[in-house]
Enzyme design. Structure first.
Site, PDB file in Angstrom:
ATOM      1  N   GLU A  40       0.838  -1.207   0.000  1.00 27.57           N
ATOM      2  CA  GLU A  40       0.000   0.000   0.000  1.00 27.57           C
ATOM      3  C   GLU A  40       0.878   1.263   0.000  1.00 27.57           C
ATOM      4  O   GLU A  40       1.905   1.294   0.701  1.00 27.57           O
ATOM      5  CB  GLU A  40      -0.850  -0.011   1.281  1.00 27.57           C
ATOM      6  N   LYS A 111      -9.663   2.174  -1.805  1.00 26.28           N
ATOM      7  CA  LYS A 111      -9.793   1.583  -0.458  1.00 26.28           C
ATOM      8  C   LYS A 111     -11.094   2.039   0.206  1.00 26.28           C
ATOM      9  O   LYS A 111     -11.399   3.248   0.245  1.00 26.28           O
ATOM     10  CB  LYS A 111      -8.580   2.011   0.373  1.00 26.28           C
ATOM     11  N   CYS A 146      -5.051  -3.053   3.274  1.00 27.63           N
ATOM     12  CA  CYS A 146      -4.611  -2.802   4.647  1.00 27.63           C
ATOM     13  C   CYS A 146      -5.744  -2.848   5.681  1.00 27.63           C
ATOM     14  O   CYS A 146      -6.221  -3.918   6.015  1.00 27.63           O
ATOM     15  CB  CYS A 146      -3.828  -1.487   4.698  1.00 27.63           C
TER      16      CYS A 146
HETATM   17  N1  LIG Z   1      -2.662   1.812   6.511  1.00 27.00           N
HETATM   18  C1  LIG Z   1      -3.554   1.195   7.242  1.00 27.00           C
HETATM   19  O1  LIG Z   1      -4.651   0.916   6.809  1.00 27.00           O
HETATM   20  C2  LIG Z   1      -3.114   0.857   8.642  1.00 27.00           C
HETATM   21  C3  LIG Z   1      -4.022  -0.129   9.317  1.00 27.00           C
HETATM   22  C4  LIG Z   1      -3.596  -0.403  10.721  1.00 27.00           C
HETATM   23  O2  LIG Z   1      -2.598   0.101  11.199  1.00 27.00           O
HETATM   24  C5  LIG Z   1      -4.430  -1.309  11.522  1.00 27.00           C
HETATM   25  O3  LIG Z   1      -5.496  -1.737  11.074  1.00 27.00           O
HETATM   26  O4  LIG Z   1      -4.012  -1.618  12.660  1.00 27.00           O
END
Ligand SMILES: NC(=O)CCC(=O)C(=O)O
Length: 265
Positions: A40, A111, A146
């Site tokens: 990502e 996303k 993510c």
């Molecule tokens: N970039 C993200 O989506 C980080 C997600 C995260 O740190 C978490 O779900 O814990």
């Protein structure tokens, strides 16, 4: 099917342009793989909130150009991770790009679940609204990004749309690495699907990254797992295992849908 997950180190000392060149070379080196996956927001770093605006690019911007060429040079399907996308008529989006081996863009996924609660990505970027699957030879890929990993209903939606391999680029922090591994395995087991989860290494915006990209099979077995630093994780897997797992242990068929509203006593 051979997949290579390129767990890129996203550190502050390297410019976006230099990282883009370096990642292009790494993708080219994966010629012979069927599918290559990047993390990502690897141009800026998922936690480098101040760079989202300055480094945002149109969908067909410099990262698109570089990745389309790298995919066709290597002759691979490329999930190029995500970019901060500047929509000329809307907000920024955290948008994943998928290219065919001839370098054509075959899918873009914005996303859906933005991370940060009341700051960061959650306020700086817009939320996608559409599930995305991509038909590859031998498997249908469902894409998520993510923080989406925490939302099982999104993955069930992808499975309902035919997904057998779930590809998750991420910029997951070291602090919550245990959640990353657990959730990747949970999404694989509950959906009886392969999970290919590719994170970042390094430290940006003061947030050490977890690395530990992981490939899990439909039975929940970890086929391969990276360490903490930059690495290419290559794995061979048989997409037919999804069908055999779903036949031999048909839990997905036992879903009960359309329940009555909760009864409170
Ligand atoms: N970039 C993200 O989506 C980080 C997600 C995260 O740190 C978490 O779900 O814990």
């Amino acid at each position: 099917m051979r997949a290579s997950l390129i767990q890129i180190a996203v550190d502050e000392g390297e410019s976006v342009e230099s990282r883009r060149r370096r990642v292009s070379s790494l993708v080219r080196e994966q010629a012979g793989a069927d599918l290559v996956v990047l993390p990502e927001l690897w141009t800026t770093g998922a936690f480098a909130y101040e760079e989202f605006g300055t480094e945002a690019e149109p969908l067909e911007g410099p990262t698109y150009e570089a990745m389309a060429k790298a995919a066709s040079d290597a002759g691979v399907w490329l999930h190029a991770g995500s970019i901060p996308e500047r929509d000329p008529e809307g907000p920024l989006y955290n948008t994943s790009l998928v290219f065919s081996p001839s370098g054509d863009l075959v899918a873009a996924y914005r996303k859906i679940h933005r991370f940060g609660f009341d700051k960061g990505e959650a306020v700086l970027m817009g939320a996608g609204r559409e599930l995305v699957t991509v038909r590859l030879p031998g498997t249908t890929v469902g894409v998520a990004t993510c923080y989406d990993l925490r939302f099982p209903e999104l993955f069930r939606g992808l499975v309902d749309a035919g997904a057998e391999t779930l590809v998750v680029p991420a910029g997951w922090p070291e602090r919550r690495r245990a959640h990353w591994t657990l959730l990747a395995q949970a999404r694989a087991v509950e959906n009886q699907a392969f999970v290919l989860a590719c994170g970042t290494a390094g430290t940006h915006a003061g947030v050490p990254q977890a690395g530990h990209s992981i490939v899990v099979d439909p039975w929940g077995e970890v086929l391969a797992e990276a360490g903490a630093v930059e690495e290419v994780l290559t794995v061979d897997f048989d997409p037919a295992k999804v069908a055999t797992t779903r036949e031999q242990f048909p839990a997905l068929k036992d879903r009960v849908l359309g329940l009555e509203p909760p009864h409170t006593f």
